[in-house]
Design a protein around this motif. Sequence first.
Motif, PDB file in Angstrom:
ATOM      1  N   LEU A   1       0.869  -1.185   0.000  1.00  0.00           N
ATOM      2  CA  LEU A   1       0.000   0.000   0.000  1.00  0.00           C
ATOM      3  C   LEU A   1       0.899   1.226   0.000  1.00  0.00           C
ATOM      4  N   GLU A   2       0.535   2.212  -0.825  1.00  0.00           N
ATOM      5  CA  GLU A   2       1.350   3.420  -0.861  1.00  0.00           C
ATOM      6  C   GLU A   2       0.449   4.644  -0.760  1.00  0.00           C
ATOM      7  N   VAL A   3       0.662   5.446   0.268  1.00  0.00           N
ATOM      8  CA  VAL A   3      -0.108   6.690   0.416  1.00  0.00           C
ATOM      9  C   VAL A   3       0.833   7.835   0.065  1.00  0.00           C
ATOM     10  N   ALA A   4       0.475   8.568  -0.990  1.00  0.00           N
ATOM     11  CA  ALA A   4       1.360   9.638  -1.470  1.00  0.00           C
ATOM     12  C   ALA A   4       1.208  10.890  -0.615  1.00  0.00           C
ATOM     13  N   ALA A   5       2.171  11.791  -0.758  1.00  0.00           N
ATOM     14  CA  ALA A   5       2.066  13.091  -0.091  1.00  0.00           C
ATOM     15  C   ALA A   5       0.904  13.861  -0.706  1.00  0.00           C
ATOM     16  N   GLY A   6       0.152  14.558   0.115  1.00  0.00           N
ATOM     17  CA  GLY A   6      -0.901  15.440  -0.389  1.00  0.00           C
ATOM     18  C   GLY A   6      -2.153  14.733  -0.853  1.00  0.00           C
ATOM     19  N   GLU A   7      -2.415  13.532  -0.336  1.00  0.00           N
ATOM     20  CA  GLU A   7      -3.640  12.866  -0.802  1.00  0.00           C
ATOM     21  C   GLU A   7      -4.456  12.269   0.342  1.00  0.00           C
ATOM     22  N   ILE A   8      -5.736  12.077   0.020  1.00  0.00           N
ATOM     23  CA  ILE A   8      -6.617  11.247   0.846  1.00  0.00           C
ATOM     24  C   ILE A   8      -6.738   9.938   0.085  1.00  0.00           C
ATOM     25  N   HIS A   9      -6.272   8.863   0.725  1.00  0.00           N
ATOM     26  CA  HIS A   9      -6.206   7.567   0.047  1.00  0.00           C
ATOM     27  C   HIS A   9      -7.237   6.640   0.679  1.00  0.00           C
ATOM     28  N   GLY A  10      -8.072   6.024  -0.117  1.00  0.00           N
ATOM     29  CA  GLY A  10      -9.085   5.099   0.412  1.00  0.00           C
ATOM     30  C   GLY A  10      -8.530   3.683   0.502  1.00  0.00           C
ATOM     31  N   LEU A  11      -9.004   2.928   1.497  1.00  0.00           N
ATOM     32  CA  LEU A  11      -8.667   1.496   1.578  1.00  0.00           C
ATOM     33  C   LEU A  11      -9.979   0.754   1.763  1.00  0.00           C
ATOM     34  N   ILE A  12     -10.322  -0.100   0.799  1.00  0.00           N
ATOM     35  CA  ILE A  12     -11.601  -0.803   0.858  1.00  0.00           C
ATOM     36  C   ILE A  12     -11.395  -2.306   0.705  1.00  0.00           C
ATOM     37  N   GLY A  13     -12.411  -3.052   1.083  1.00  0.00           N
ATOM     38  CA  GLY A  13     -12.370  -4.508   0.939  1.00  0.00           C
ATOM     39  C   GLY A  13     -13.500  -5.119   1.738  1.00  0.00           C
ATOM     40  N   GLN A  14     -13.816  -6.370   1.426  1.00  0.00           N
ATOM     41  CA  GLN A  14     -14.918  -7.048   2.108  1.00  0.00           C
ATOM     42  C   GLN A  14     -14.605  -7.232   3.597  1.00  0.00           C
ATOM     43  N   ASN A  15     -15.643  -7.537   4.363  1.00  0.00           N
ATOM     44  CA  ASN A  15     -15.456  -7.811   5.783  1.00  0.00           C
ATOM     45  C   ASN A  15     -14.448  -8.945   5.945  1.00  0.00           C
ATOM     46  N   GLY A  16     -13.487  -8.739   6.814  1.00  0.00           N
ATOM     47  CA  GLY A  16     -12.517  -9.791   7.106  1.00  0.00           C
ATOM     48  C   GLY A  16     -11.358  -9.836   6.131  1.00  0.00           C
ATOM     49  N   CYS A  17     -11.245  -8.853   5.218  1.00  0.00           N
ATOM     50  CA  CYS A  17     -10.144  -8.907   4.236  1.00  0.00           C
ATOM     51  C   CYS A  17      -8.840  -8.403   4.829  1.00  0.00           C
ATOM     52  N   GLY A  18      -8.874  -7.819   6.026  1.00  0.00           N
ATOM     53  CA  GLY A  18      -7.615  -7.478   6.695  1.00  0.00           C
ATOM     54  C   GLY A  18      -7.341  -5.997   6.903  1.00  0.00           C
ATOM     55  N   LYS A  19      -8.336  -5.128   6.683  1.00  0.00           N
ATOM     56  CA  LYS A  19      -8.101  -3.681   6.780  1.00  0.00           C
ATOM     57  C   LYS A  19      -7.692  -3.273   8.205  1.00  0.00           C
ATOM     58  N   SER A  20      -8.481  -3.755   9.194  1.00  0.00           N
ATOM     59  CA  SER A  20      -8.163  -3.369  10.578  1.00  0.00           C
ATOM     60  C   SER A  20      -6.866  -4.012  11.035  1.00  0.00           C
ATOM     61  N   THR A  21      -6.603  -5.228  10.574  1.00  0.00           N
ATOM     62  CA  THR A  21      -5.355  -5.902  10.957  1.00  0.00           C
ATOM     63  C   THR A  21      -4.165  -5.069  10.489  1.00  0.00           C
ATOM     64  N   LEU A  22      -4.251  -4.546   9.270  1.00  0.00           N
ATOM     65  CA  LEU A  22      -3.158  -3.716   8.753  1.00  0.00           C
ATOM     66  C   LEU A  22      -2.995  -2.466   9.627  1.00  0.00           C
ATOM     67  N   THR A  23      -4.128  -1.837   9.980  1.00  0.00           N
ATOM     68  CA  THR A  23      -4.059  -0.646  10.844  1.00  0.00           C
ATOM     69  C   THR A  23      -3.397  -1.001  12.170  1.00  0.00           C
ATOM     70  N   LYS A  24      -3.780  -2.168  12.708  1.00  0.00           N
ATOM     71  CA  LYS A  24      -3.246  -2.544  14.015  1.00  0.00           C
ATOM     72  C   LYS A  24      -1.758  -2.893  13.940  1.00  0.00           C
ATOM     73  N   ILE A  25      -1.299  -3.335  12.792  1.00  0.00           N
ATOM     74  CA  ILE A  25       0.140  -3.570  12.625  1.00  0.00           C
ATOM     75  C   ILE A  25       0.873  -2.218  12.600  1.00  0.00           C
ATOM     76  N   LEU A  26       0.247  -1.245  11.927  1.00  0.00           N
ATOM     77  CA  LEU A  26       0.885   0.074  11.829  1.00  0.00           C
ATOM     78  C   LEU A  26       1.041   0.731  13.190  1.00  0.00           C
ATOM     79  N   THR A  27       0.094   0.426  14.104  1.00  0.00           N
ATOM     80  CA  THR A  27       0.149   1.090  15.417  1.00  0.00           C
ATOM     81  C   THR A  27       0.790   0.214  16.479  1.00  0.00           C
ATOM     82  N   GLY A  28       1.229  -0.991  16.115  1.00  0.00           N
ATOM     83  CA  GLY A  28       1.922  -1.841  17.075  1.00  0.00           C
ATOM     84  C   GLY A  28       1.013  -2.710  17.919  1.00  0.00           C
ATOM     85  N   TYR A  29      -0.266  -2.770  17.601  1.00  0.00           N
ATOM     86  CA  TYR A  29      -1.181  -3.625  18.365  1.00  0.00           C
ATOM     87  C   TYR A  29      -0.948  -5.094  17.998  1.00  0.00           C
ATOM     88  N   HIS A  30      -0.762  -5.368  16.702  1.00  0.00           N
ATOM     89  CA  HIS A  30      -0.398  -6.714  16.251  1.00  0.00           C
ATOM     90  C   HIS A  30       1.016  -6.668  15.675  1.00  0.00           C
TER      91      HIS A  30
END
Length: 534
Positions: free
Chosen positions: A38-67
């Motif tokens: 995943l790449e979020v560029a400077a100066g943008e609002i980047h969307g992240l979508i996917g079906q339930n259970g596809c891993g969106k929150s897991t990725l967020t939790k990895i970024l913050t050190g929860y997982h």
Amino acid sequence: MTAEHFAGPGGPGAVPRLQVTGVSKTFGSNRALHEVSLEVAAGEIHGLIGQNGCGKSTLTKILTGYHAADPGGSILVDGRSLRQPVRPLDARAHGVGVVHQSLGLVDDRTVVENLRLGRFRAHGVARHIAWRHEREQARAVLERLGRPLPLQALVGSLSEEERATVAIARALQDTQDGRGVVVFDESTRSLTRAALEAFYAMLDDVVATGTSVLLISHSLEEVLAATDRVTVLRDGRTVASGLRTADLSEADLVHALLGRALDGAGARKPADPDRPVVEIRAVAGKGVQEAGLDIARGEIVGVTGLTGAGHEELPYLLTGVRTAEQGTVSIDGRAVRLAGLDCAGAIEAGIVLVPEGRERQGLALELSVSENLVLPQRGGPGRRALSRLDRSQDRELVAEWVRTLDIRPPRPELNVGQLSGGNQQKVLLAKWLATRPQLLVLHEPTQAVDVGARHAIAEAIRAAADAGCAVLVAGSDENELAVLCDRVLVFRDGRIAEELTDDVPAERIVQAIYRDAVRRPLRRSRVPQRTRRT
Ligand SMILES: Nc1ncnc2c1ncn2[C@@H]1O[C@H](COP(=O)(O)OP(=O)(O)OP(=O)(O)O)[C@@H](O)[C@H]1O
């Protein structure tokens, strides 16, 4: 579909604000993320979508050190490597801020306490909190966002827009002007349409400081209105990355997300007006005055209105969750008095509720999917021992509902707390549908679920109606009501003010809700390339 890639708004060669490469995560035998990028560029609002259970929150939790992610893969913020497993303080120091689902605020705490929670600086032997310092910090971040607020006000007393301001400012503290990224993990779910407009304006302001935004959402309308580019996850893999939303339609997003187009809804048996009705009479209680309506067996009736109109309270007054001052519900001529009714009494009468906010009101997160599904039939701890036949019936029932609602992963032995948010919502719905109620009352039933699951849920509700159940759906999503309902009642000032019968397309519902008010577009204009203040 293979992963697609487009150059971001930061332009060729610009260092991305966030660059995730080849990150994986395994829970037991379940691989939640497979080498996600995943790449979020400077100066943008980047969307992240996917079906339930596809891993969106897991990725967020990895970024913050929860997982902790599996070994391998890398995370760079502004070109600087974030060491793994990520430590929460390190994530903050690199400039990763997060706004959690439903804003994650503590209502009975002040603005300054909410902003500074987890960051308080203590001094002296007695370790007193340095309140002057905390207030200065809080004031500074609100100024950075350009939205001052009274620091001592209780967050519960603030308007929706002000609450969103607190949540955004809290996350923004972890970033510096011109750096970092704020992740919004389904943060807009509880916001009304009016508050959303202000929320998107704030996102623009965040990006104007030079910090980028990653917006995780199930609302495709929102993704199209608010983001510059979008990345799509499917089954834990990146299947499209950095697609320019200006080039996309909602159908394109559905296709990217599901890997197929949505099937149209099948035809439904019309409700039989001659069959006994559920009669709801003279209901009064918090926010509702003298509401009355009939629902035929097999009929799905929607109730809606502007926030505070009363339709959101009706489900709770009918099911003993909130005490009604008066009113009755008659099913097959047997009247249940609502004053003094509790939840157990309602369930016994065949009236069940699928509430909004599954964590607090609907599910035991520490029990398994199976246990939650059979709980209404079998009772909780202390129930009588089950025979082999009971256990085999339970297994069949659980397997049937896991299949019908496509609960993922299809492992009934997992604790509900281990499922993704949308899959928890499916378990909640299945738990009450499985009781084969006489009157099924639902409040925002497809909240937090992806577009494919929304379809499966609508089908299951229709099937319950076809089997003879009377259904009442309270909600604010006109598209959901238009798809589901045979009739829609519009509340104003606590009373039913209008009834829409026959064909009820979404536009008619919107017109009726906003009869005396103006409905503004979700966002008036998108500004793809923003000016930075730095
Ligand atoms: N603590 C956990 N233990 C075991 N499995 C987990 C845990 N947290 C998440 N999972 C699993 O990881 C997968 C991804 O879940 P995640 O919550 O990231 O999905 P999501 O895309 O955020 O879904 P939703 O849109 O429903 O919120 C799911 O299969 C889920 O069951």
